[in-house]
Design a protein around this motif. Structure first.
Motif, PDB file in Angstrom:
ATOM      1  N   LEU A 120       0.833  -1.213   0.000  1.00 35.60           N
ATOM      2  CA  LEU A 120       0.000   0.000   0.000  1.00 35.60           C
ATOM      3  C   LEU A 120       0.864   1.258   0.000  1.00 35.60           C
ATOM      4  O   LEU A 120       1.858   1.354   0.732  1.00 35.60           O
ATOM      5  CB  LEU A 120      -0.884   0.036   1.244  1.00 35.60           C
ATOM      6  CG  LEU A 120      -2.120  -0.858   1.286  1.00 35.60           C
ATOM      7  CD1 LEU A 120      -2.700  -0.855   2.696  1.00 35.60           C
ATOM      8  CD2 LEU A 120      -3.174  -0.395   0.284  1.00 35.60           C
ATOM      9  N   GLN A 121       0.454   2.229  -0.804  1.00 32.72           N
ATOM     10  CA  GLN A 121       1.027   3.569  -0.694  1.00 32.72           C
ATOM     11  C   GLN A 121       0.169   4.423   0.243  1.00 32.72           C
ATOM     12  O   GLN A 121       0.666   5.315   0.916  1.00 32.72           O
ATOM     13  CB  GLN A 121       1.084   4.234  -2.082  1.00 32.72           C
ATOM     14  CG  GLN A 121       1.830   3.431  -3.132  1.00 32.72           C
ATOM     15  CD  GLN A 121       3.271   3.168  -2.745  1.00 32.72           C
ATOM     16  OE1 GLN A 121       3.974   4.073  -2.273  1.00 32.72           O
ATOM     17  NE2 GLN A 121       3.714   1.933  -2.931  1.00 32.72           N
ATOM     18  N   ASN A 122      -1.106   4.099   0.251  1.00 30.26           N
ATOM     19  CA  ASN A 122      -2.073   4.838   1.057  1.00 30.26           C
ATOM     20  C   ASN A 122      -3.240   3.904   1.348  1.00 30.26           C
ATOM     21  O   ASN A 122      -3.605   3.079   0.499  1.00 30.26           O
ATOM     22  CB  ASN A 122      -2.547   6.080   0.286  1.00 30.26           C
ATOM     23  CG  ASN A 122      -3.481   6.957   1.092  1.00 30.26           C
ATOM     24  OD1 ASN A 122      -4.592   6.562   1.413  1.00 30.26           O
ATOM     25  ND2 ASN A 122      -3.029   8.156   1.400  1.00 30.26           N
ATOM     26  N   LEU A 123      -3.835   4.001   2.534  1.00 30.89           N
ATOM     27  CA  LEU A 123      -4.951   3.112   2.871  1.00 30.89           C
ATOM     28  C   LEU A 123      -6.094   3.209   1.867  1.00 30.89           C
ATOM     29  O   LEU A 123      -6.796   2.226   1.605  1.00 30.89           O
ATOM     30  CB  LEU A 123      -5.458   3.430   4.283  1.00 30.89           C
ATOM     31  CG  LEU A 123      -4.663   2.836   5.454  1.00 30.89           C
ATOM     32  CD1 LEU A 123      -5.166   3.386   6.778  1.00 30.89           C
ATOM     33  CD2 LEU A 123      -4.742   1.313   5.442  1.00 30.89           C
ATOM     34  N   ASN A 124      -6.275   4.381   1.298  1.00 30.33           N
ATOM     35  CA  ASN A 124      -7.370   4.549   0.343  1.00 30.33           C
ATOM     36  C   ASN A 124      -7.126   3.816  -0.970  1.00 30.33           C
ATOM     37  O   ASN A 124      -8.054   3.689  -1.787  1.00 30.33           O
ATOM     38  CB  ASN A 124      -7.616   6.041   0.078  1.00 30.33           C
ATOM     39  CG  ASN A 124      -8.353   6.699   1.232  1.00 30.33           C
ATOM     40  OD1 ASN A 124      -9.205   6.077   1.862  1.00 30.33           O
ATOM     41  ND2 ASN A 124      -8.007   7.933   1.532  1.00 30.33           N
ATOM     42  N   ASP A 125      -5.884   3.313  -1.209  1.00 31.16           N
ATOM     43  CA  ASP A 125      -5.629   2.507  -2.407  1.00 31.16           C
ATOM     44  C   ASP A 125      -6.536   1.274  -2.441  1.00 31.16           C
ATOM     45  O   ASP A 125      -6.842   0.751  -3.517  1.00 31.16           O
ATOM     46  CB  ASP A 125      -4.158   2.060  -2.449  1.00 31.16           C
ATOM     47  CG  ASP A 125      -3.215   3.228  -2.726  1.00 31.16           C
ATOM     48  OD1 ASP A 125      -3.702   4.302  -3.125  1.00 31.16           O
ATOM     49  OD2 ASP A 125      -1.998   3.064  -2.518  1.00 31.16           O
TER      50      ASP A 125
ATOM     51  N   ASN B 268      -9.507   1.741  -4.718  1.00 30.83           N
ATOM     52  CA  ASN B 268      -9.342   1.947  -6.155  1.00 30.83           C
ATOM     53  C   ASN B 268      -9.735   0.680  -6.909  1.00 30.83           C
ATOM     54  O   ASN B 268      -9.441  -0.436  -6.472  1.00 30.83           O
ATOM     55  CB  ASN B 268      -7.877   2.279  -6.486  1.00 30.83           C
ATOM     56  CG  ASN B 268      -7.467   3.650  -5.971  1.00 30.83           C
ATOM     57  OD1 ASN B 268      -8.306   4.529  -5.787  1.00 30.83           O
ATOM     58  ND2 ASN B 268      -6.176   3.836  -5.730  1.00 30.83           N
TER      59      ASN B 268
ATOM     60  N   ARG C  97      -5.186   1.212  -9.915  1.00 32.59           N
ATOM     61  CA  ARG C  97      -4.220   1.019  -8.825  1.00 32.59           C
ATOM     62  C   ARG C  97      -2.810   1.389  -9.286  1.00 32.59           C
ATOM     63  O   ARG C  97      -2.458   1.170 -10.455  1.00 32.59           O
ATOM     64  CB  ARG C  97      -4.266  -0.428  -8.333  1.00 32.59           C
ATOM     65  CG  ARG C  97      -5.613  -0.754  -7.705  1.00 32.59           C
ATOM     66  CD  ARG C  97      -5.606  -1.955  -6.811  1.00 32.59           C
ATOM     67  NE  ARG C  97      -6.839  -1.961  -6.008  1.00 32.59           N
ATOM     68  CZ  ARG C  97      -7.140  -2.879  -5.100  1.00 32.59           C
ATOM     69  NH1 ARG C  97      -6.308  -3.887  -4.880  1.00 32.59           N
ATOM     70  NH2 ARG C  97      -8.259  -2.795  -4.411  1.00 32.59           N
TER      71      ARG C  97
ATOM     72  N   TYR D  75      -4.474  -6.356  -2.323  1.00 31.54           N
ATOM     73  CA  TYR D  75      -3.889  -6.027  -1.019  1.00 31.54           C
ATOM     74  C   TYR D  75      -4.374  -7.030   0.020  1.00 31.54           C
ATOM     75  O   TYR D  75      -5.560  -7.369   0.068  1.00 31.54           O
ATOM     76  CB  TYR D  75      -4.271  -4.612  -0.600  1.00 31.54           C
ATOM     77  CG  TYR D  75      -3.858  -3.552  -1.601  1.00 31.54           C
ATOM     78  CD1 TYR D  75      -2.520  -3.344  -1.903  1.00 31.54           C
ATOM     79  CD2 TYR D  75      -4.825  -2.781  -2.253  1.00 31.54           C
ATOM     80  CE1 TYR D  75      -2.146  -2.371  -2.827  1.00 31.54           C
ATOM     81  CE2 TYR D  75      -4.463  -1.813  -3.173  1.00 31.54           C
ATOM     82  CZ  TYR D  75      -3.118  -1.616  -3.460  1.00 31.54           C
ATOM     83  OH  TYR D  75      -2.749  -0.680  -4.379  1.00 31.54           O
TER      84      TYR D  75
ATOM     85  N   GLU E 244      -7.313   7.339  12.091  1.00 30.21           N
ATOM     86  CA  GLU E 244      -7.181   7.052  10.660  1.00 30.21           C
ATOM     87  C   GLU E 244      -7.602   5.609  10.365  1.00 30.21           C
ATOM     88  O   GLU E 244      -8.330   5.340   9.404  1.00 30.21           O
ATOM     89  CB  GLU E 244      -5.736   7.287  10.215  1.00 30.21           C
ATOM     90  CG  GLU E 244      -5.494   7.006   8.737  1.00 30.21           C
ATOM     91  CD  GLU E 244      -4.025   7.111   8.350  1.00 30.21           C
ATOM     92  OE1 GLU E 244      -3.727   6.954   7.154  1.00 30.21           O
ATOM     93  OE2 GLU E 244      -3.180   7.339   9.247  1.00 30.21           O
TER      94      GLU E 244
ATOM     95  N   PHE F 240     -10.799   4.179   8.121  1.00 31.59           N
ATOM     96  CA  PHE F 240     -10.577   3.214   7.046  1.00 31.59           C
ATOM     97  C   PHE F 240     -11.445   1.968   7.235  1.00 31.59           C
ATOM     98  O   PHE F 240     -12.090   1.490   6.295  1.00 31.59           O
ATOM     99  CB  PHE F 240      -9.106   2.818   6.987  1.00 31.59           C
ATOM    100  CG  PHE F 240      -8.849   1.577   6.173  1.00 31.59           C
ATOM    101  CD1 PHE F 240      -8.912   1.614   4.792  1.00 31.59           C
ATOM    102  CD2 PHE F 240      -8.577   0.360   6.797  1.00 31.59           C
ATOM    103  CE1 PHE F 240      -8.706   0.459   4.036  1.00 31.59           C
ATOM    104  CE2 PHE F 240      -8.361  -0.794   6.057  1.00 31.59           C
ATOM    105  CZ  PHE F 240      -8.435  -0.747   4.666  1.00 31.59           C
TER     106      PHE F 240
ATOM    107  N   ILE G 125       1.917   1.982  10.446  1.00 33.69           N
ATOM    108  CA  ILE G 125       1.811   3.434  10.311  1.00 33.69           C
ATOM    109  C   ILE G 125       1.983   4.044  11.693  1.00 33.69           C
ATOM    110  O   ILE G 125       1.809   3.382  12.721  1.00 33.69           O
ATOM    111  CB  ILE G 125       0.461   3.865   9.701  1.00 33.69           C
ATOM    112  CG1 ILE G 125      -0.709   3.354  10.550  1.00 33.69           C
ATOM    113  CG2 ILE G 125       0.333   3.378   8.271  1.00 33.69           C
ATOM    114  CD1 ILE G 125      -2.067   3.825  10.043  1.00 33.69           C
TER     115      ILE G 125
END
Length: 757
Positions: free
Chosen positions: A7-12, A15, A20, A26, A36, A40, A205
């Motif tokens: 992951l680059q970001n949890l919101n990925d 996508n 992606r 993931y 945060e 999520f 994180i």
């Protein structure tokens, strides 16, 4: 098969496959909590609920019916072969397309091959295959037909995952599923199955802490339900929201004086601060600091409201101005009452206030003791206070204006605290000043920034122009500091310095009773003060028999214990079970879900202790709760004895109540002498009273020359110390103790060296 990506970001996670950063899926396990992470998980739960699977607890093992149906459809043949698995999936899960079947088959084969390499025999491999197939059919059938699509199906699993569950979920992940494991107890169980973390990644994180005890999928559903309810209640949400304290430097008054334009530049937020300052940094300059502070706020042309000591309760006229009716639910109540908030000159401000009003009351509704009637009363109070102060806080308001609310003295009750918390969610800087550390401000809030100083100062009035506030001189402050030194950890105590206490029953010899009896409790063994709670060593004894058969000396020893603080009971029972008790009819109302309803008790017309000091009333109710919880009285939580306990303790005779009121926890404690020379049975109510007074801090001694069972008959366990001092005597008449000569009390030296008889 699909590859696991980092992951680059949890919101990925949200996508679609084609959008992606790297093409893959993931698979992460989450072992810690933060705001945060919470946001999520709420979002991921919704995604899994709509197009995936949410697993709460374990995946049930296939039962006999499941296995029977499998054998009927699939037969008993098995080959560890990709082609065999593909054909099996075609028959078992016909909605899958060829691409999906191939990915799942390859993934299953890969897993079975690794099990073979680990030393599993053919029968174990076959059993694992059948288990995987049953799980796919009964638990995951809804998502296997979505595998490989642009919109990736999702699995959310909570708890400690087992070895075979991990294998199955790993199969689905490699076939095209996103996976999140919520591991409230950490990685320990998981790493037993995957010690090198080859199958998934651990989320790392900053700022993760242990999951709250109440956090689980059930909690997540409740949060989502609450959010949807709020959206329905809001009707129209504001365009801006509060950014509280996120921008502050922690510099106290300087943060409040910071220019609004320098606090933040997003037009989606208003930037306010919410402070509580306990104590003072410098006693000599504090009042001048306050004076200058309010001048600076006024000079900045901001609205300012200063309240001292208390927020006066709404009047009858103010309450009557609130439009309200009967309600069947909190949602109905909040929707209706929020219509009282009207700011036609600025609709955005009206929406901000309405949202904060609803949010704070929905949060308050989560309080375990809250019911709809109480919540409605709190809502009405908030609206009354808002109407009272709105002109001083919001006159000609426009974005990004921030007014200032100062409360000197600290919140006295939950109602005041709720109003202050409500204001802190509006375009208002809120500061609560509690300079006197002897007062405990009840304000608590997760938005609150708290500053604590060691110096304490009593301030009755906020200093201002034409103010009659009192400012102590340097000599006055020095005297107060000396007072603190004398009475802090010195063994010397002010009158009624402490208002909380806990009793500790001493185990003594019979001879020690007379030695300790008239001592101040602070000189007794095991006396201590922890966190402002006084631990009171008390005597709780039964004296059976007559020493050396000397009746005259016996009564003399009883007389020697009668002090000004002693209440003597000569006739058993002291409380007759048939006596009228006005509390009995209401005892059931006063106790719910294992807790005393203290507010209801204090507000009731039959409550008899409202003339006592507030701290003594609280002490009585705290010990009543403790007596019930300890279950020392037989029948508690079995046959309704808890209601007899409540009725008895709330109907104590005035002479004893006065002794409780007069009790200073660091000095001599009140005492009970109970004499029973006959076969008369001591009542259940007597035992309740005595057990309660022991918890309050009384010294209690029973003189029972017959040796008969008395108070302990109604106790579940041995809580009273018995001293067998001599032969039993019967049918004794209790003399007029005022005419009996007292025996000499002996010092500990006399006891040791056998002097004085």
């Amino acid at each position: 098969m699909f590859e696991h990506k980092v992951l680059q970001n949890l919101n990925d996670y949200f996508n679609d496959f084609n959008n992606r950063p790297e093409k893959g899926v993931y698979f992460y396990r989450i072992n810690g909590y933060s705001e945060e992470v919470k946001k999520f998980i709420l979002k991921y739960y919704e995604a899994a609920r709509l197009s995936g699977v949410v697993i709460e607890g374990k995946i049930p093992n296939p039962d006999e019916k499941n296995l029977s149906y499998y054998n009927e459809i699939m037969g008993k043949d098995f080959k560890k072969d990709v082609g065999f698995i593909i054909e099996g999936l075609k028959k078992w899960l016909p909605r899958m397309n060829d691409y999906q079947r191939q990915n799942v088959a390859l993934s299953i084969y890969d897993t079975l091959e690794r099990m073979t390499e680990e030393g599993k025999n053919d029968n174990m491999i076959k059993n694992a295959y059948i288990k995987f197939m049953c799980w796919l059919y009964y638990k995951f059938e809804r998502i296997v037909s979505q595998l490989g699509e642009n919109k990736i199906p999702k699995i959310l699993y909570e708890g400690d995952i087992s070895n075979y569950e991990l294998k199955l979920i790993s199969i689905l992940s490699k076939a095209g599923c996103d996976v999140v494991l919520l591991q409230y107890n950490g990685d320990g169980t998981y790493l037993k199955s995957d010690p090198e973390s080859k199958l998934s990644y651990s989320l790392n994180i900053n700022g993760l802490v242990r999951f709250p005890e109440n956090f689980n999928v059930k909690f997540i559903r409740k949060e989502i339900e609450n959010r949807l309810n709020r959206e329905r209640i809001y009707q129209a949400s504001p365009e801006v929201s509060n950014c509280t304290n996120a921008w502050i430097d922690g510099n106290g008054f300087d943060d409040f004086k910071k220019e609004i334009k320098d606090r933040g530049d997003s037009d989606k937020f208003f930037y306010n601060c919410f402070y509580k300052i306990n104590g003072v940094e410098d006693k000599l300059t504090y009042l001048s600091e306050l004076y200058q502070f309010q001048l600076d706020i006024k000079n900045s042309k901001r609205q300012i409201l200063i309240i001292e000591k208390e927020i006066p309760k709404p009047t009858i006229d103010e309450i009557n101005l609130i439009n309200r009716r009967k309600y069947n639910s909190k949602e109905q109540m909040l929707t209706d009452l929020s219509n009282n908030i009207e700011y036609s000159a600025n609709i955005e401000l009206q929406r901000i206030i309405s949202k904060a009003f609803i949010d704070i009351l929905l949060e308050e509704a989560e309080n375990g003791n809250m019911n709809l009637n109480k919540l409605t009363n709190k809502a009405v109070y908030l609206l009354c206070w808002l109407n009272r102060y709105k002109s001083k806080l919001f006159s000609n308001w426009k974005m990004p204006d921030i007014s200032c609310f100062i409360y000197l003295g600290g919140c006295k009750d939950d109602g005041e605290a709720l109003f202050v918390r409500f204001l802190a969610r509006l375009p208002i800087d809120v500061i609560v000043l509690n300079p006197d550390l002897n007062f405990d401000c009840c304000l608590r809030d997760n938005l609150l920034y708290e500053v604590n100083y060691e110096n304490s100062l009593r301030v009755d009035k906020f200093p201002g122009e034409n103010s009659d506030s009192r400012i102590g001189t340097a000599a006055y402050q020095a005297e107060r500091e000396l007072d603190d030194i004398i009475y802090q950890d010195s063994g010397i105590y002010r009158n009624r310095q402490y208002n909380k206490a806990s009793s500790i029953t001493l185990q003594t010899t019979y001879e020690e009773i007379s030695i300790l009896w008239d001592q101040e409790v602070k000189y007794r063994p095991n006396f201590s003060i922890n966190n402002s709670v006084v631990n009171i060593p008390v005597i709780f004894s039964k004296v059976s028999g007559i020493k050396e058969g000397d009746i005259s000396k016996y009564w003399s020893s009883v007389k020697s214990l009668i002090t000004d603080d002693t209440f003597v009971i000569r006739d058993a029972p002291f409380i007759n079970s048939s006596e009228a008790n006005p509390i009995k009819a209401f005892a059931v109302e006063f106790f719910k879900n294992g807790r005393l309803r203290k507010d209801k008790i204090k507000a009731h017309r039959c409550y008899q202790y409202d003339f006592l000091r507030e701290d003594i009333q609280n002490h009585i109710l705290d010990k009543l709760q403790s007596l019930i919880e300890r279950k020392n009285i037989k029948g508690t939580f079995e046959n309704g004895t808890e209601y007899t306990i409540i009725a008895t303790v709330l109907n104590i005779k005035k002479d004893i109540v006065r002794k409780i009121q007069n009790f200073d926890f660091t000095r001599k404690n009140p005492k009970i002498i109970y004499i029973n020379t006959t076969e008369n049975i001591i009542s259940l109510e007597d035992s309740i009273l005595i057990a309660f007074l022991n918890l309050v801090g009384f010294d209690i001694v029973f003189f029972v020359p017959t040796g008969y069972m008395c108070v302990e008959k109604y106790f579940n366990k041995q809580i009273i110390e018995e001293h067998q001092i001599g032969e039993y005597a019967y049918d004794l008449r209790i003399p007029n103790l005022s005419t009996v000569s007292s025996s000499l009390r002996h010092s500990w030296r006399d006891i040791i060296f056998k002097r004085g008889g």
